[in-house]
Enzyme design. Sequence first.
Site, mmCIF file in Angstrom:
data_model
loop_
_atom_site.group_PDB
_atom_site.id
_atom_site.type_symbol
_atom_site.label_atom_id
_atom_site.label_comp_id
_atom_site.label_asym_id
_atom_site.label_seq_id
_atom_site.Cartn_x
_atom_site.Cartn_y
_atom_site.Cartn_z
ATOM 1 C CD GLU A 82 -3.030 -0.897 0.030
ATOM 2 O OE1 GLU A 82 -3.210 0.229 -0.471
ATOM 3 O OE2 GLU A 82 -3.654 -1.901 -0.350
ATOM 4 N NE ARG A 129 -5.296 2.872 -6.449
ATOM 5 C CZ ARG A 129 -4.779 1.667 -6.568
ATOM 6 N NH1 ARG A 129 -4.972 0.969 -7.647
ATOM 7 N NH2 ARG A 129 -4.078 1.151 -5.594
ATOM 8 C CG ASN A 149 -0.915 5.269 -0.993
ATOM 9 O OD1 ASN A 149 -1.769 4.874 -1.770
ATOM 10 N ND2 ASN A 149 -1.145 5.416 0.301
#
Length: 169
Positions: free
Chosen positions: A51, A126, A55
């Site tokens: 994650e 997302r 990002n």
Amino acid sequence: MMTEQEKNEMEILFDAVSSNESFARVAVAAFVSHLNPTLEEISDIKTAVSEAVTNAIIHGYENFYGYGRHGESKPAYLVVHPGKVRVHCTLEGGILHIEVSDEGKGIDNVDKAMEPLFTTKPELERSGMGFAFMEAFMDDLEVESMPGRGTIVRMKKKMDTGAWIDSEE
């Protein structure tokens, strides 16, 4: 099992492209493998790293290639923005410290970005759950960001593994 005084660290630097996300999570999992972590611990670590790296790639550098809708064709003019993602890990006193950083565009409002379901890229499907997952799977999460300068995500996880091995010896 690692003693309180032992310290181990590693750092990797890679291009901000989607194919390197899996490399980063496997590298961190391999880094802690000598502690004989549970499958749940490995899964938690890999998810949090995934994650954080995703990002950095998508939001920090706006490199969307590889993260679009499945089956969607990519335009011929697609340009991958240059940038690097850094993953730095330290294992000390049974605590894993992970730092994922980029020198991308940064986050205007960290508190807002950390709200579950908030996303600035809904067109890429997302979910806005990246920070929520990092927070759920790690023991501590800290995000530092400055617009135009990049973002640093710091996570900690206490590694409780190995006790059942020591007790049988």
